[in-house]
Write a protein that holds these residues in place. Structure first.
Motif, PDB file in Angstrom:
ATOM      1  N   ILE A  19       0.995  -1.143  -0.028  1.00  0.00           N
ATOM      2  CA  ILE A  19       0.247  -0.081   0.015  1.00  0.00           C
ATOM      3  C   ILE A  19       0.977   1.228   0.017  1.00  0.00           C
ATOM      4  CG2 ILE A  19      -1.784   1.455   1.433  1.00  0.00           C
ATOM      5  CD1 ILE A  19      -2.898  -1.324   2.225  1.00  0.00           C
ATOM      6  N   ASN A  20       1.755   1.171   0.951  1.00  0.00           N
ATOM      7  CA  ASN A  20       2.857   2.442   0.946  1.00  0.00           C
ATOM      8  C   ASN A  20       3.755   2.536  -0.267  1.00  0.00           C
ATOM      9  OD1 ASN A  20       1.774   3.461   3.269  1.00  0.00           O
ATOM     10  ND2 ASN A  20       3.211   2.190   4.309  1.00  0.00           N
ATOM     11  N   ALA A  21       3.812   1.538  -1.005  1.00  0.00           N
ATOM     12  CA  ALA A  21       4.751   1.549  -2.199  1.00  0.00           C
ATOM     13  C   ALA A  21       4.235   2.776  -3.355  1.00  0.00           C
ATOM     14  CB  ALA A  21       4.834   0.305  -3.004  1.00  0.00           C
ATOM     15  N   HIS A  22       4.927   3.252  -3.947  1.00  0.00           N
ATOM     16  CA  HIS A  22       4.841   3.878  -5.055  1.00  0.00           C
ATOM     17  C   HIS A  22       4.515   3.315  -6.508  1.00  0.00           C
ATOM     18  CE1 HIS A  22       6.885   7.788  -3.324  1.00  0.00           C
ATOM     19  NE2 HIS A  22       6.572   6.961  -2.192  1.00  0.00           N
ATOM     20  N   PRO A  23       3.838   3.756  -7.510  1.00  0.00           N
ATOM     21  CA  PRO A  23       3.287   4.939  -7.669  1.00  0.00           C
ATOM     22  C   PRO A  23       1.834   5.003  -6.632  1.00  0.00           C
ATOM     23  CG  PRO A  23       3.655   4.102  -9.855  1.00  0.00           C
ATOM     24  CD  PRO A  23       3.715   3.082  -8.628  1.00  0.00           C
ATOM     25  N   HIS A  24       1.479   6.295  -6.201  1.00  0.00           N
ATOM     26  CA  HIS A  24       0.412   6.610  -5.551  1.00  0.00           C
ATOM     27  C   HIS A  24      -0.691   7.080  -6.593  1.00  0.00           C
ATOM     28  CE1 HIS A  24       1.362   5.474  -1.412  1.00  0.00           C
ATOM     29  NE2 HIS A  24       2.324   5.835  -1.764  1.00  0.00           N
ATOM     30  N   VAL A  25      -1.925   6.602  -6.175  1.00  0.00           N
ATOM     31  CA  VAL A  25      -2.932   7.203  -7.399  1.00  0.00           C
ATOM     32  C   VAL A  25      -4.034   8.145  -6.635  1.00  0.00           C
ATOM     33  CG1 VAL A  25      -4.756   6.219  -8.826  1.00  0.00           C
ATOM     34  CG2 VAL A  25      -2.685   5.026  -8.688  1.00  0.00           C
ATOM     35  N   SER A  26      -4.361   8.958  -7.344  1.00  0.00           N
ATOM     36  CA  SER A  26      -5.393   9.876  -6.399  1.00  0.00           C
ATOM     37  C   SER A  26      -6.654   9.013  -6.468  1.00  0.00           C
ATOM     38  CB  SER A  26      -5.804  11.242  -7.553  1.00  0.00           C
ATOM     39  OG  SER A  26      -6.376  10.750  -8.899  1.00  0.00           O
ATOM     40  N   GLN A  27      -7.629   9.729  -5.394  1.00  0.00           N
ATOM     41  CA  GLN A  27      -8.830   9.265  -5.222  1.00  0.00           C
ATOM     42  C   GLN A  27      -9.796   8.949  -6.331  1.00  0.00           C
ATOM     43  OE1 GLN A  27     -10.834  10.023  -1.150  1.00  0.00           O
ATOM     44  NE2 GLN A  27     -12.187  11.097  -2.415  1.00  0.00           N
ATOM     45  N   SER A  28      -9.635  10.053  -7.464  1.00  0.00           N
ATOM     46  CA  SER A  28     -10.728   9.706  -8.511  1.00  0.00           C
ATOM     47  C   SER A  28      -9.832   8.575  -9.337  1.00  0.00           C
ATOM     48  CB  SER A  28     -10.313  11.019  -9.174  1.00  0.00           C
ATOM     49  OG  SER A  28      -9.062  11.329  -9.648  1.00  0.00           O
ATOM     50  N   GLY A  29      -8.627   8.098  -9.004  1.00  0.00           N
ATOM     51  CA  GLY A  29      -8.227   7.118  -9.965  1.00  0.00           C
ATOM     52  C   GLY A  29      -7.682   7.523 -11.402  1.00  0.00           C
ATOM     53  N   ASP A  30      -7.547   8.849 -11.556  1.00  0.00           N
ATOM     54  CA  ASP A  30      -7.125   9.571 -12.802  1.00  0.00           C
ATOM     55  C   ASP A  30      -5.423   9.928 -12.592  1.00  0.00           C
ATOM     56  OD1 ASP A  30      -9.600   9.397 -13.623  1.00  0.00           O
ATOM     57  OD2 ASP A  30     -10.119  11.393 -13.001  1.00  0.00           O
ATOM     58  N   ILE A  31      -4.940  10.274 -11.680  1.00  0.00           N
ATOM     59  CA  ILE A  31      -3.771  10.733 -11.617  1.00  0.00           C
ATOM     60  C   ILE A  31      -2.534   9.764 -10.803  1.00  0.00           C
ATOM     61  CG2 ILE A  31      -2.163  12.400 -10.833  1.00  0.00           C
ATOM     62  CD1 ILE A  31      -4.685  14.359 -11.018  1.00  0.00           C
ATOM     63  N   LEU A  88       0.406  14.468  -1.732  1.00  0.00           N
ATOM     64  CA  LEU A  88       0.847  15.096  -2.991  1.00  0.00           C
ATOM     65  C   LEU A  88      -0.303  14.614  -4.169  1.00  0.00           C
ATOM     66  CD1 LEU A  88       2.545  17.345  -4.226  1.00  0.00           C
ATOM     67  CD2 LEU A  88       4.247  15.711  -4.368  1.00  0.00           C
ATOM     68  N   VAL A  89      -0.315  13.567  -4.412  1.00  0.00           N
ATOM     69  CA  VAL A  89      -1.089  13.192  -5.412  1.00  0.00           C
ATOM     70  C   VAL A  89      -2.530  13.510  -5.196  1.00  0.00           C
ATOM     71  CG1 VAL A  89      -1.770  10.902  -4.778  1.00  0.00           C
ATOM     72  CG2 VAL A  89      -1.344  11.544  -7.278  1.00  0.00           C
ATOM     73  N   GLN A  90      -3.185  13.342  -3.997  1.00  0.00           N
ATOM     74  CA  GLN A  90      -4.490  14.112  -3.770  1.00  0.00           C
ATOM     75  C   GLN A  90      -4.479  15.451  -4.073  1.00  0.00           C
ATOM     76  OE1 GLN A  90      -6.416  11.720  -3.910  1.00  0.00           O
ATOM     77  NE2 GLN A  90      -6.432  10.040  -2.295  1.00  0.00           N
ATOM     78  N   LEU A  91      -3.583  16.139  -3.434  1.00  0.00           N
ATOM     79  CA  LEU A  91      -3.650  17.911  -3.721  1.00  0.00           C
ATOM     80  C   LEU A  91      -3.482  18.053  -5.212  1.00  0.00           C
ATOM     81  CD1 LEU A  91      -3.328  20.578  -2.320  1.00  0.00           C
ATOM     82  CD2 LEU A  91      -0.891  20.163  -2.414  1.00  0.00           C
ATOM     83  N   VAL A  92      -2.711  17.159  -6.042  1.00  0.00           N
ATOM     84  CA  VAL A  92      -2.557  17.681  -7.569  1.00  0.00           C
ATOM     85  C   VAL A  92      -4.024  17.446  -7.987  1.00  0.00           C
ATOM     86  CG1 VAL A  92      -2.017  16.667  -9.584  1.00  0.00           C
ATOM     87  CG2 VAL A  92      -0.334  16.928  -7.734  1.00  0.00           C
ATOM     88  N   ASP A  93      -5.035  16.189  -7.462  1.00  0.00           N
ATOM     89  CA  ASP A  93      -5.990  15.617  -8.096  1.00  0.00           C
ATOM     90  C   ASP A  93      -6.923  16.932  -7.774  1.00  0.00           C
ATOM     91  OD1 ASP A  93      -7.963  13.514  -8.914  1.00  0.00           O
ATOM     92  OD2 ASP A  93      -8.981  14.432  -7.271  1.00  0.00           O
ATOM     93  N   TYR A  94      -6.963  17.507  -6.524  1.00  0.00           N
ATOM     94  CA  TYR A  94      -8.029  18.477  -5.949  1.00  0.00           C
ATOM     95  C   TYR A  94      -8.011  19.815  -6.695  1.00  0.00           C
ATOM     96  CZ  TYR A  94      -9.623  22.141  -2.794  1.00  0.00           C
ATOM     97  OH  TYR A  94     -10.648  23.110  -2.425  1.00  0.00           O
ATOM     98  N   VAL A  95      -6.703  20.158  -7.044  1.00  0.00           N
ATOM     99  CA  VAL A  95      -6.256  21.533  -7.945  1.00  0.00           C
ATOM    100  C   VAL A  95      -6.668  21.153  -9.309  1.00  0.00           C
ATOM    101  CG1 VAL A  95      -4.522  23.008  -8.816  1.00  0.00           C
ATOM    102  CG2 VAL A  95      -4.273  22.113  -6.504  1.00  0.00           C
ATOM    103  N   ARG A  96      -6.547  20.282  -9.726  1.00  0.00           N
ATOM    104  CA  ARG A  96      -7.110  19.671 -11.277  1.00  0.00           C
ATOM    105  C   ARG A  96      -8.524  19.782 -11.112  1.00  0.00           C
ATOM    106  NH1 ARG A  96      -7.249  19.145 -16.423  1.00  0.00           N
ATOM    107  NH2 ARG A  96      -6.235  17.042 -17.362  1.00  0.00           N
ATOM    108  N   SER A  97      -9.241  19.152 -10.106  1.00  0.00           N
ATOM    109  CA  SER A  97     -10.689  19.066 -10.334  1.00  0.00           C
ATOM    110  C   SER A  97     -11.298  20.293 -10.106  1.00  0.00           C
ATOM    111  CB  SER A  97     -11.042  17.926  -9.355  1.00  0.00           C
ATOM    112  OG  SER A  97     -10.875  18.322  -8.151  1.00  0.00           O
ATOM    113  N   THR A  98     -10.710  21.357  -9.153  1.00  0.00           N
ATOM    114  CA  THR A  98     -11.413  22.541  -8.861  1.00  0.00           C
ATOM    115  C   THR A  98     -11.151  23.780  -9.564  1.00  0.00           C
ATOM    116  OG1 THR A  98      -9.669  22.914  -7.061  1.00  0.00           O
ATOM    117  CG2 THR A  98     -11.645  21.613  -6.208  1.00  0.00           C
ATOM    118  N   THR A  99     -10.109  23.460 -10.335  1.00  0.00           N
ATOM    119  CA  THR A  99      -9.663  24.765 -11.067  1.00  0.00           C
ATOM    120  C   THR A  99     -10.004  24.698 -12.641  1.00  0.00           C
ATOM    121  OG1 THR A  99      -7.622  24.948  -9.759  1.00  0.00           O
ATOM    122  CG2 THR A  99      -7.827  26.189 -11.746  1.00  0.00           C
ATOM    123  N   PRO A 100     -10.955  25.500 -13.063  1.00  0.00           N
ATOM    124  CA  PRO A 100     -11.634  25.296 -14.675  1.00  0.00           C
ATOM    125  C   PRO A 100     -10.266  25.429 -15.640  1.00  0.00           C
ATOM    126  CG  PRO A 100     -12.719  27.117 -13.268  1.00  0.00           C
ATOM    127  CD  PRO A 100     -11.490  26.457 -12.428  1.00  0.00           C
TER     128      PRO A 100
END
Length: 616
Positions: free
Chosen positions: A84-96, A130-142
């Motif tokens: 679980i702790n191994a990389h890569p990590h995937v965003s909650q959306s499964g997109d990144i 970090l990957v969840q933060l990228v996902d959050y920015v991606r999904s909330t910024t037009p």
């Protein structure tokens, strides 16, 4: 410590990524993973605890198609080594999907904010934040692109990182960025490679770009490479360098292990290290880093050496060399402690930073502090184009070639050689060393490759000797003068690869505590060349023997008297006293090596250790 590999091109990414991870195994890791984007945009992630071979078994059951991907070997910091702790990590959306080297210092604060916005976390890592933060920015910024989302996320991050990011649905874009953790881009014919260092890239292309600190790159299929500053989004000048490494340097060349190969490479590597730095008549030593900064060395009131691990031991030897030959006060500091000790520095100080990899996080931080305080910073490094050579004002490469074994051998002798050259060059510049001393030391140093070849003839004897001590639980290493640091280094080598507890001491200090440990179960390795302190160390040998301790003595060739006292003697060629660490370290490397091999240990990849320590 941790490794990143990435690929975007026309070939299958999986095999290239796996091969790259195998070349990065020397850095030390405890899990591995890969993320691939297929031509139709599917994102497939495979990861596993343990070795890359475990990852291959895991991935074999899934899809490994795609011509773009990222991969990682993890050395655990936040959270235990597991799938679980191994990389890569995937965003909650499964997109990144994201891989990351370094440490996100404010991850707990960011995690709390993200949880308030509905994000949940599966792992214990700072990377998943970090990957969840990228996902959050991606999904909330037009109209926010992946690259812009990564940039905006990194602007909120405190800490060190090298990251590589891919996205589901986009098989044509790879985003990378770095801050205080190395990242190299390989430029091929219609394909691009990324890696933590150049080793995974060799064989595919000899053209590389060393991403600078606080830079980001966007790699798009069929488009020119885009590199810009993270903070300002200002485009950066792209500078392509040519690699001078070959695949042959990364292979074992008939030896059982990389470590043994690197021990036996030392005659060759020291020739490379010395080439062009001593005049033909051995009357003068020339280092361009000193020549181009004469005023700094002439005006220097103090020199401070900063380093970690084996490099710190080389620094201790460097201190004696510089004080003896240059008559300048010298201090030696652990880089990890230097910046927390409020060092008093000014523009008359020189700080010499020593690192094999050139990426040691603590040493890089010490360099920045020294520069902020006005000191002149000089680097001693092995890896061309690494962060430390770029961060320092000047310096000298040791030129010993890639060192794959985690336990340093040829880099140590290369560092000591360069520090000897530096001391001689600065002593000549300041006019405080007599010509006869320069002549004798430079002549012996110039002959050192042949001297090391002679020293390596002890291999069979040391291999045989090692069998007597394979099951010892503790060792003590003793040396005096120039060879107290050699004793420290010998003890470190044994600890690193055999997991036997070992300590190094100045021999005279044995009476101030450590002698209480001496008994029949505690062997001592005593470095006793025929130098100015030989008579002193003889008494230390006798003190050990009188308490029932077994003694392995490293002695100058022709010394027969020690054979009547010590249990075992290993002879080394006679050299000037200041050069004895170079020859005395060889049997110590071999002794540690064979004891570890006898115990069935993986000498190239000892447990819990990393080749390049890129986090605090």
């Amino acid at each position: 410590m941790c490794g990143i590999v990435g690929y975007l091109g026309s070939n299958g990414a999986y095999e290239i990524l796996i091969q790259g991870l195998k070349r990065l195994e020397y850095r030390g890791y405890d899990s591995a993973g890969v993320a691939l984007v297929t031509a139709d945009g599917s994102l497939n992630v495979h990861k596993s605890r343990g070795k890359v071979s475990n990852l291959e078994q895991t991935a074999a059951a899934g899809c490994t198609a795609g011509s773009i991907g990222i991969a990682h070997t993890r050395w655990a910091t936040h959270g235990e080594p597991n799938d679980i702790n191994a990389h890569p990590h995937v965003s909650q959306s499964g997109d990144i999907a994201l891989v990351h080297n370094g440490t996100i210092e404010n991850y707990a604060v960011l995690k709390k904010v993200l949880e308030e916005h509905g994000y949940t976390f599966r792992s214990e890592t700072d990377t998943e934040v970090l990957v969840q933060l990228v996902d959050y920015v991606r999904s909330t910024t037009p109209d926010c692109s992946l690259a812009e989302a990564v940039r905006e996320a990194l602007l909120q991050v405190e800490g060190a990182y090298a990251v590589a990011v891919v996205e589901k649905g986009d098989p044509d874009t790879l985003v990378v960025a770095r801050k205080s953790s190395p990242l190299v881009i390989g430029v091929g014919d219609g394909e691009t490679f990324i890696a933590s260092d150049a080793t995974p890239i060799i064989g595919y292309t000899d053209k590389v770009i060393y991403l600078k600190n606080n830079e980001m790159a966007v790699i798009r299929r069929g488009e020119p490479l885009s590199i810009f500053e993270i903070d300002s989004h200002t485009p950066s000048k792209i500078s392509i360098k040519q690699l001078k490494l070959s695949l042959a340097q990364l292979e074992k060349g008939g030896y059982d292990t990389f470590m043994l190969k690197e021990i036996f490479e030392q005659p060759t590597t020291l020739r490379d290290c010395l080439r062009g730095r001593i005049t033909g008549d051995c009357s003068r030593v020339t280092l361009s880093g000193v020549e181009l900064n004469k005023d700094r060395f002439l005006q220097a009131e103090r020199i401070t050496l900063v380093a970690c691990g084996t490099s710190w031991h080389a620094a201790l030897i460097g201190k004696r060399l510089i004080q003896d030959f240059c008559q300048i006060p010298v201090e030696v500091e652990y880089a990890s402690e230097f910046r927390y000790g409020n060092p008093v520095l000014n523009d008359r100080d020189i700080v010499i930073a020593i690192s094999q990899s050139g990426e040691t996080a603590d040493t890089l931080a010490a360099i920045q502090l020294a520069k902020d305080k006005g000191a002149f910073v000089y680097g001693v490094c092995n890896v061309v184009g690494a962060s430390i050579p770029r961060a320092t004002d000047s310096g000298t490469y040791i030129h010993v070639g890639p060192e794959i074994g985690v336990a340093s051998t040829k880099a140590f002798t290369g560092q000591v050689t360069v520090l000897t050259l530096l001391a001689l060059a600065v002593g000549q510049l300041r006019g405080v060393i007599d010509s006869s001393t320069v002549q004798s030391v430079a002549t012996a140093l110039n002959a050192m490759p042949g001297t090391i070849e002679e020293t390596l003839k002890c291999n069979d004897a040391v291999q045989k000797l090692s069998m007597f001590f394979t099951y010892a639980h503790n060792f003590i290493y003793l040396g005096r003068g120039y060879n107290y640091p050699t004793a420290l280094e010998g003890a470190l080598k044994l600890k690193e690869i055999s997991y036997i507890h070992a300590e190094g001491y100045p021999a005279a200090e044995m009476k101030h505590g450590p002698i209480a440990l001496i008994d029949q179960e505690m062997p001592s390795v005593i470095i006793a060349p025929s130098d100015s302190l030989y008579d002193k160390i003889i008494s230390n040998v006798q003190q050990v023997k009188s308490r029932g301790g077994a003694v392995v003595a490293i002695v100058s060739k022709g010394n027969t008297a020690m054979k009547d006292i010590a249990n075992f003697c290993i002879e080394i060629p006679d050299v000037p006293e200041c050069l004895t660490p170079l020859v005395a370290s060889i049997p110590l490397q071999l002794l540690a090596y064979y004891i570890a091999v006898n115990k069935g240990k993986n000498v190239d990849q000892p447990r819990n250790l990393a080749k390049s320590v890129t986090v605090e």
